[in-house]
Design an enzyme around this catalytic site. Structure first.
Site, short mmCIF file in Angstrom:
data_model
loop_
_atom_site.label_atom_id
_atom_site.label_comp_id
_atom_site.label_asym_id
_atom_site.label_seq_id
_atom_site.Cartn_x
_atom_site.Cartn_y
_atom_site.Cartn_z
N TYR A 1 41.67 -19.50 34.12
CA TYR A 1 40.60 -18.51 34.20
C TYR A 1 41.05 -17.32 35.03
O TYR A 1 41.63 -17.48 36.11
CB TYR A 1 39.36 -19.15 34.86
N GLU B 1 36.67 -10.46 32.19
CA GLU B 1 37.03 -11.88 32.31
C GLU B 1 37.87 -12.35 31.13
O GLU B 1 37.60 -11.98 29.99
CB GLU B 1 35.71 -12.66 32.37
#
Ligand code: GDP
Ligand code: MN
Length: 378
Positions: A101, A189
């Protein structure tokens, strides 16, 4: 403002972040055509403004173009967390050896952007934060100095040991910073950032939220707004000049001023209620605005009571009262309304509201408790 994955990937590509080739389509036939053109296994990915599409069945691996056709057919029109899928992204499926991530948001308290990275990617970062917070690494970036390569490498080393992977990830992190800053993002993101068996690092998902206050500087992004994907009530509110955010509770709130609106919601929560929305009718109190506000709130079937909390300054209480009377006459709402009006022209307002027999209160605590009580009964 939210944009779709495929749009975010286009922005990524402009900033040098590589993504698997793909194309967005709106029907299953076109899905087949694109899959044939790609000529390899593909993913069919629903384009809706929510996370967790994979878990909800909105992302499917397809061995060939026929399967892509079938999957596109079943995913298009599917309901994912209340949103209807109208577009799917057909994109080359890649082999994955690890998922991590990488994300950047604004840390309001620190007044700086903050990068968050985690080797535990692919799943909701909220879940990682709750269950294994030690797997999330943060680094604030000074917006005046910009991001340096050593900072990006420091983050990348939290994800990988292999310098070949670290070098690629560091470059992507620098580019993501660039995406974030140059588009006035509130969030950028990549989840997951993956590695392949061949040792390549790349972004297979992309999420970008733009700060609405920065949109006037980005006409090209404003043009990406997907009317189908937005909360209808929020769009109507924007057109009516109201600041409105839909929430999940049952007490509709109509307030003047953002600060008072926040305080009202706090108090609703404090006394055990749940606000159905944030709504600020703004400084000037044109009765028409009150009518629009009521219309928008009454469309939500969850709403069991409407709470007016008006502190008259520039806003005149009599204007608001006229709006309330007008709205009641026009809509004949079955949902009960409680009103607190104080400040400029409050006596006139009370006189106007007399005919409506609405329960009135003078204190904020009083009106909030009343609204919760009524919502509980209805
Ligand atoms: P989200 O669930 O809405 O965040 O959608 P993602 O794009 O992140 O996809 C969810 C998951 O599907 C990923 O974490 C991967 O595990 C899987 N996935 C997505 N794209 C691919 C792909 O090209 N190949 C493979 N093998 N899995 C993929
Ligand atoms: Mn994802």
């Amino acid at each position: 403002m939210k944009i779709h994955e495929y749009q975010a990937k286009e922005i990524f590509a402009k900033h040098g972040i590589q993504v698997p080739p793909g194309e967005v389509v709106t029907n299953a036939e076109d899905a087949r055509v694109v899959a044939e053109r790609i000529g390899k296994p593909v993913m069919v990915k629903s384009q809706v403004h929510v996370g967790g599409r994979g878990k909800a069945g909105g992302i499917k691996y397809c061995e060939n173009a026929d399967v892509a056709y079938q999957n596109a057919k079943s995913i298009l029109g599917m309901d994912i967390k209340g949103l209807t899928v109208k577009k799917v992204l057909i994109t080359e499926a890649v082999n994955i050896t690890s998922e991590s991530y990488v994300g950047i948001i604004i840390d309001r308290a620190a007044k700086k952007p903050v990068f968050m990275v985690s080797p535990a990617g692919g799943i909701d970062i909220e879940q990682v934060a709750a269950e294994t917070p030690e797997k999330i690494f943060k680094r604030h970036i000074d917006p005046l100095l910009g991001m340096s390569m050593y900072e990006a490498r420091g983050l990348a080393y939290k994800l990988y040991d292999d310098p070949k992977l670290v070098n690629q990830a560091a470059k992507i992190i620098m580019q993501l910073y660039d995406v974030f800053m140059s588009n006035d993002c509130s969030l950028a993101e990549i989840n997951p950032l993956i590695t392949t068996p061949e040792g390549k690092v790349w972004a297979i998902d992309a999420k970008i939220n733009i700060d609405d206050n920065g949109l006037f500087r980005h006409k090209e992004i404003e043009a990406l707004r997907d009317m189908d994907a937005e909360e209808k009530s929020e769009m109507d509110a924007r057109d009516a000049g109201l600041s409105f955010v839909k929430l999940d509770g049952n007490i509709g709130c109509i307030v003047n001023g953002a600060g008072l609106a926040m305080a009202t919601m706090d108090l609703v929560k404090y006394y055990g209620g749940q606000p159905a929305n944030f709504l600020d009718i703004g400084g000037s109190s044109n009765p028409e605005k009150v009518v629009s506000a009521m219309q928008i709130i009454l469309r939500d079937p969850n709403v069991k009571a409407i709470l007016f909390n008006i502190f008259g300054g520039i806003t005149r209480c009599d204007d608001v009262a006229n709006g309330i009377v007008e709205a009641i006459n026009r809509m004949k709402p079955s949902v009960p309304i409680v009103v607190r009006l104080t400040g400029t022209n409050e006596d006139e307002a009370r006189e106007i509201l007399k005919s409506t027999n609405l329960p009135a209160a003078t204190t904020m605590d009083g009106v909030v408790k009343k609204a919760i009580e009524i919502a509980g009964i209805n």
